[in-house]
Write an enzyme that holds these catalytic residues in place. Sequence first.
Site, PDB file in Angstrom:
ATOM      1  N   ASP A  12      28.624  56.950  37.571  1.00  0.00           N
ATOM      2  CA  ASP A  12      29.640  57.796  38.213  1.00  0.00           C
ATOM      3  C   ASP A  12      29.339  59.278  37.975  1.00  0.00           C
ATOM      4  OD1 ASP A  12      30.909  55.436  38.790  1.00  0.00           O
ATOM      5  OD2 ASP A  12      32.608  55.759  37.437  1.00  0.00           O
ATOM      6  N   GLU A  25      32.632  45.444  45.693  1.00  0.00           N
ATOM      7  CA  GLU A  25      31.491  46.374  45.671  1.00  0.00           C
ATOM      8  C   GLU A  25      30.162  45.609  45.652  1.00  0.00           C
ATOM      9  OE1 GLU A  25      33.025  50.589  43.820  1.00  0.00           O
ATOM     10  OE2 GLU A  25      32.302  49.110  42.397  1.00  0.00           O
ATOM     11  N   ALA A  50      39.545  54.306  37.306  1.00  0.00           N
ATOM     12  CA  ALA A  50      39.412  53.063  36.527  1.00  0.00           C
ATOM     13  C   ALA A  50      40.734  52.556  35.936  1.00  0.00           C
ATOM     14  CB  ALA A  50      38.359  53.187  35.431  1.00  0.00           C
ATOM     15  N   ALA A  51      41.852  53.188  36.290  1.00  0.00           N
ATOM     16  CA  ALA A  51      43.140  52.665  35.806  1.00  0.00           C
ATOM     17  C   ALA A  51      43.329  51.238  36.357  1.00  0.00           C
ATOM     18  CB  ALA A  51      44.284  53.558  36.266  1.00  0.00           C
ATOM     19  N   GLY A  52      42.956  51.052  37.620  1.00  0.00           N
ATOM     20  CA  GLY A  52      43.058  49.718  38.238  1.00  0.00           C
ATOM     21  C   GLY A  52      42.126  48.720  37.554  1.00  0.00           C
ATOM     22  N   ASP A  53      40.983  49.194  37.087  1.00  0.00           N
ATOM     23  CA  ASP A  53      40.035  48.297  36.411  1.00  0.00           C
ATOM     24  C   ASP A  53      40.555  47.904  35.027  1.00  0.00           C
ATOM     25  OD1 ASP A  53      38.428  48.602  38.615  1.00  0.00           O
ATOM     26  OD2 ASP A  53      37.320  50.280  37.746  1.00  0.00           O
TER      27      ASP A  53
HETATM   28  O1  RIB Z   1      37.470  51.865  39.947  1.00  0.00           O
HETATM   29  C1  RIB Z   1      36.717  52.952  39.503  1.00  0.00           C
HETATM   30  C2  RIB Z   1      35.274  52.741  39.838  1.00  0.00           C
HETATM   31  O2  RIB Z   1      35.132  52.721  41.236  1.00  0.00           O
HETATM   32  C3  RIB Z   1      34.366  53.840  39.372  1.00  0.00           C
HETATM   33  O3  RIB Z   1      33.869  53.615  38.085  1.00  0.00           O
HETATM   34  C4  RIB Z   1      33.301  53.888  40.454  1.00  0.00           C
HETATM   35  O4  RIB Z   1      32.056  53.474  40.012  1.00  0.00           O
HETATM   36  C5  RIB Z   1      33.810  53.016  41.579  1.00  0.00           C
HETATM   37  O5  RIB Z   1      33.171  51.825  41.613  1.00  0.00           O
END
Ligand code: RIB
Length: 307
Positions: free
Chosen positions: A14, A141, A250-253
Amino acid sequence: MAKKILVLGSSNVDLILKIPRFHDPGETIRCENSITVFGGKGANQAITAKQLGGDALLMTKVGHDPYGKSYRQYLIKKGLHSKLILEDKKLPTGMAVIELTQKGENRIIASLGANGSLSVRDLKTLAPYWKEVGIFITQLEIPIETVEMGLKWAKDHQALTLLNPSPAIKLSPRLLSLVDFIVPNEVEAQFLTGIEWKEAKDIRKIAQKLLEMGPKNVVITLGSKGLFFLNETEEIRMKAFKVKVIDTTAAGDAFMGALAHSLSRGKPIREVLRFANAAGALATTKLGAQPSLPSWKDLDRFLSRIN
Ligand code: RIB
């Protein structure tokens, strides 16, 4: 006993550009500063589950380039199995450009690179690692055929399947019928259903439509407005935890990783959602994707201060 979690998804590098505001087409603006960190939805979600103490695996692909080499080493250091981190000989490691404003809002452009060649064939070579998988997570992705095959295999292994439909594309009824938990944000949920969120009550309509499309449980993450959960028997609205937002990337991750972790421990749904909600909130308090993912200690401290 906690169930094994398998994450199938992307690894990106990123490039974060801190900007004063989102700018107009044709306009050039100066970036206040830039940093490069590891990210990618798949890796972010797997690392969260791992840092929270989960038994997590990540199936991903990087490029045969310096980024790919260092990312691979980093993932292994984080405790992820080296055999599942594949390498594409031709394509570069995935890259995301993240525009980040002073308010902590972001816009992301992801270039798939090696993630785009994570194939059904690759999945087949990794078949032995599916043994005893109880929770499966994936996102969008990587190629859609790989996503669908992953969901199908997970169902064949009686695993609970979680789909984070991001970046959003239209999904077939066949694919959606393989999903136990679909977890879009509000923008993705509107795109998937074609229903615009104009007033508060529309969120229920959107979630109901998603349920009718196939998944058994719907969790819509709403950023500073919290979340909305719906399945056949239960409806839950939960407010967001109040934190000082630095970067929402990345809050969703973090939410997904924590959701999987909590489900892997068989917790009741309200507890699962609260835990994931807290992980998402904590991730917004630090800059960058992976530097912001919470550990078990962070989350435990955060939740005990609130109780
Ligand atoms: O959800 C955040 C992520 O989305 C980032 O880290 C970026 O790489 C994209 O994939």
